[in-house]
Motif scaffolding. Structure first.
Motif, mmCIF file in Angstrom:
data_model
loop_
_atom_site.group_PDB
_atom_site.id
_atom_site.type_symbol
_atom_site.label_atom_id
_atom_site.label_comp_id
_atom_site.label_asym_id
_atom_site.label_seq_id
_atom_site.Cartn_x
_atom_site.Cartn_y
_atom_site.Cartn_z
ATOM 1 N N ARG A 6 23.880 34.410 73.325
ATOM 2 C CA ARG A 6 22.559 34.606 73.902
ATOM 3 C C ARG A 6 22.591 35.825 74.799
ATOM 4 O O ARG A 6 22.703 35.724 76.013
ATOM 5 C CB ARG A 6 22.139 33.359 74.663
ATOM 6 C CG ARG A 6 20.649 33.257 74.692
ATOM 7 C CD ARG A 6 20.165 31.971 75.251
ATOM 8 N NE ARG A 6 18.715 32.081 75.357
ATOM 9 C CZ ARG A 6 17.950 31.171 75.837
ATOM 10 N NH1 ARG A 6 18.436 30.050 76.274
ATOM 11 N NH2 ARG A 6 16.652 31.369 75.901
ATOM 12 N N ASN A 11 15.185 37.643 73.947
ATOM 13 C CA ASN A 11 14.600 36.310 73.930
ATOM 14 C C ASN A 11 13.919 35.945 72.625
ATOM 15 O O ASN A 11 13.093 36.692 72.114
ATOM 16 C CB ASN A 11 13.539 36.207 75.034
ATOM 17 C CG ASN A 11 14.133 35.675 76.314
ATOM 18 O OD1 ASN A 11 14.774 34.618 76.317
ATOM 19 N ND2 ASN A 11 13.944 36.410 77.381
ATOM 20 N N SER A 13 11.588 32.788 71.116
ATOM 21 C CA SER A 13 10.867 31.593 71.556
ATOM 22 C C SER A 13 10.300 30.822 70.377
ATOM 23 O O SER A 13 9.939 31.400 69.344
ATOM 24 C CB SER A 13 9.762 31.962 72.559
ATOM 25 O OG SER A 13 8.875 32.903 71.999
ATOM 26 N N ASP A 53 13.775 29.797 73.908
ATOM 27 C CA ASP A 53 12.814 29.203 74.835
ATOM 28 C C ASP A 53 11.909 28.305 74.004
ATOM 29 O O ASP A 53 11.304 28.761 73.039
ATOM 30 C CB ASP A 53 11.968 30.299 75.509
ATOM 31 C CG ASP A 53 12.835 31.254 76.331
ATOM 32 O OD1 ASP A 53 13.871 30.806 76.859
ATOM 33 O OD2 ASP A 53 12.479 32.443 76.429
ATOM 34 N N GLN A 132 7.838 38.838 77.063
ATOM 35 C CA GLN A 132 8.725 37.707 77.395
ATOM 36 C C GLN A 132 9.584 37.288 76.220
ATOM 37 O O GLN A 132 10.667 36.755 76.388
ATOM 38 C CB GLN A 132 7.891 36.508 77.840
ATOM 39 C CG GLN A 132 7.606 36.478 79.324
ATOM 40 C CD GLN A 132 6.908 35.174 79.698
ATOM 41 O OE1 GLN A 132 7.531 34.147 79.880
ATOM 42 N NE2 GLN A 132 5.603 35.233 79.798
ATOM 43 N N SER A 133 9.070 37.501 75.015
ATOM 44 C CA SER A 133 9.850 37.194 73.808
ATOM 45 C C SER A 133 9.980 38.439 72.950
ATOM 46 O O SER A 133 9.009 39.162 72.758
ATOM 47 C CB SER A 133 9.162 36.108 72.973
ATOM 48 O OG SER A 133 8.926 34.963 73.747
#
Ligand code: TV7
Ligand code: CA
Ligand code: ZN
Length: 393
Positions: A6, A11, A13, A53, A132-133
């Motif tokens: 990771r 990211n 999700s 996420d 965010q992703s």
């Protein structure tokens, strides 16, 4: 054990509301929302939730859906039920609905279902746009046939169009890729007149024989060259039985050309799993890894990526494919032996169901001969390449 890396700052999700899997189109209808439950169980069984996420998504509001769809159509979708459907006879015809034996039935909780899959796609789109992703996934979406004011081919609301319209506030050029075995006509039509979205669909093509009948090689957008949408629809029409090798090669060359010429700022890919071998409605002979190759290929561009589901009518293989593709996104390699402790393990067991493996051989299940000739595939590549001379980024 799976080794899941990771990397900091990268990211993936996963957007889902499990209420969506409780809905039924009707006993014999090929669209089975419980395939999403099977998918989620496999994803959890492999422990992939620790590498992403996980978002529990809210239903989309009517307001949100109305950024593309017609108000009157949405009123009908919201209010009609199997009990009052007789009072809506005119609307039914107007909006392309059937009651029982049709592609788009009125079923209990239909509006709930629609707002759940649309909400999950919009949530995923928001996470991509906010940064965010890097990759956001919604396997419950991908209903690419729905039009502004009509249902079509199991699709009521076009969540893909909603997501792309939202993304257009953030990106000036978006590439939409569609590997469902059916033509992505609803998305193509919605962005027909803009050069800010390029649509590229791979599908089985046989007018009057295979749904929806559109998506020929010469269908490249408005023929009026002053229309900005000209040359911004691309189609890869295929025949029965295409195999892994040909499909991967074609995907690599065609998608590669398009990305190079169009230089998209974000990619949306619809991963309909009905292009797999042995699909109940499909015609191709693809294995899970060849389908997944398309996801690997677009991931390697490092562009913001929205991944959505779509068709897929052999539920155990839909679950396998989308689990494999979820793993590709997070960079995990999965063991071919399915985890023992998953619910519904029986759905994957026995010779007919793939012997408890993640990657059963699907290339020979259908017995369909490959009808695609090397010459036809070459013509497709040549045409797309030629089209690209009109495209400037
Ligand atoms: C994205 N193929 C959707 C793909 C939509 C395909 C069709 C069916 C079908 C519907 C059923 C059913 C079916 C075994 C298969 C011309 C028709 C023929 C209705 C029976 N069994 C996606 C849509 C396609 C409904 N439609 O791309 C209830 O197959 O071919 C057609 C149209 C007229 C209507 N009839 C079918 O994958 C999600 N439908 C059984 C029960
Ligand atoms: Ca397609
Ligand atoms: Zn399909």
């Amino acid at each position: 054990n799976n080794c899941i890396e990771r990397p900091q700052g990268y990211n993936v999700s996963f957007h889902y509301n499990s209420k969506v899997e409780q809905h039924h189109f009707g006993k014999t209808h090929p669209m089975k929302p419980w395939r999403l439950q099977l998918t989620k169980q496999l994803v959890l069984g492999y422990g992939l939730e620790y590498a992403m996420d996980m978002y529990q998504t809210r239903p989309a509001t009517k307001q949100e859906i109305a950024i593309f769809h017609d108000r009157g159509y949405l009123d009908f979708l919201e209010l009609v039920t199997p009990n009052n459907v007789d009072e809506y006879r005119d609307e039914q015809n107007k909006y392309n609905f059937g009651i029982e034996f049709y592609d788009c039935p009125v079923f209990d909780g239909m509006w709930d279902y629609i707002s759940l899959y649309s909400g999950a796609t919009m949530d995923a789109a928001r996470k991509v746009c906010s940064g965010q992703s890097n990759i956001a996934i919604n396997w419950s979406g991908g209903l690419h046939h729905a039009k502004k004011s009509s249902a079509s081919g199991f699709c009521y609301v076009n969540d893909i169009v909603l997501a792309i319209q939202y993304m257009m506030q953030y990106y000036s050029r978006i590439l939409y890729i569609d590997i469902d075995v059916h033509h992505g006509d609803g998305v193509e039509q919605a962005f027909h007149s803009t050069n800010r979205v390029m649509t590229l669909s791979y599908h089985k093509y046989a007018p009057n024989e295979f749904f929806p009948g559109t998506g020929g090689l010469d269908e490249t957008g408005p023929k009026d060259t002053y229309n900005e949408g000209a040359h911004h629809s691309l189609n890869v029409p295929l025949k029965d039985g295409i195999d892994d090798h040909e499909y991967k090669e074609l995907f690599k060359v065609v998608t590669g050309h398009v990305i190079e010429a169009y230089k998209p700022q974000a990619i949306v890919i619809q991963c309909g799993a009905d292009s797999l071998g042995g699909d109940r409605l499909g015609r191709f002979n693809l294995n899970i890894t060849a389908h997944g190759y398309c996801v690997e290929f677009v991931k390697a561009t490092h562009l913001p990526l929205l991944i959505i589901g779509g068709g897929g009518y052999t539920p155990r293989n839909v679950a396998r494919t989308w689990t494999h593709e979820t793993a590709l996104c997070v960079g995990a390699q999965l063991h071919d032996d399915l985890p023992w402790h998953i619910p519904y393990r029986r759905a994957f067991s026995g010779e007919r169901n793939g012997d408890g493996k993640l990657y059963p051989d699907l290339s020979t299940v259908s017995l369909k001969q490959n009808q695609n000739t090397a010459e036809e595939l070459h013509t497709i590549v040549k045409n797309v390449h030629w089209e690209m001379r009109y495209v400037h980024s």
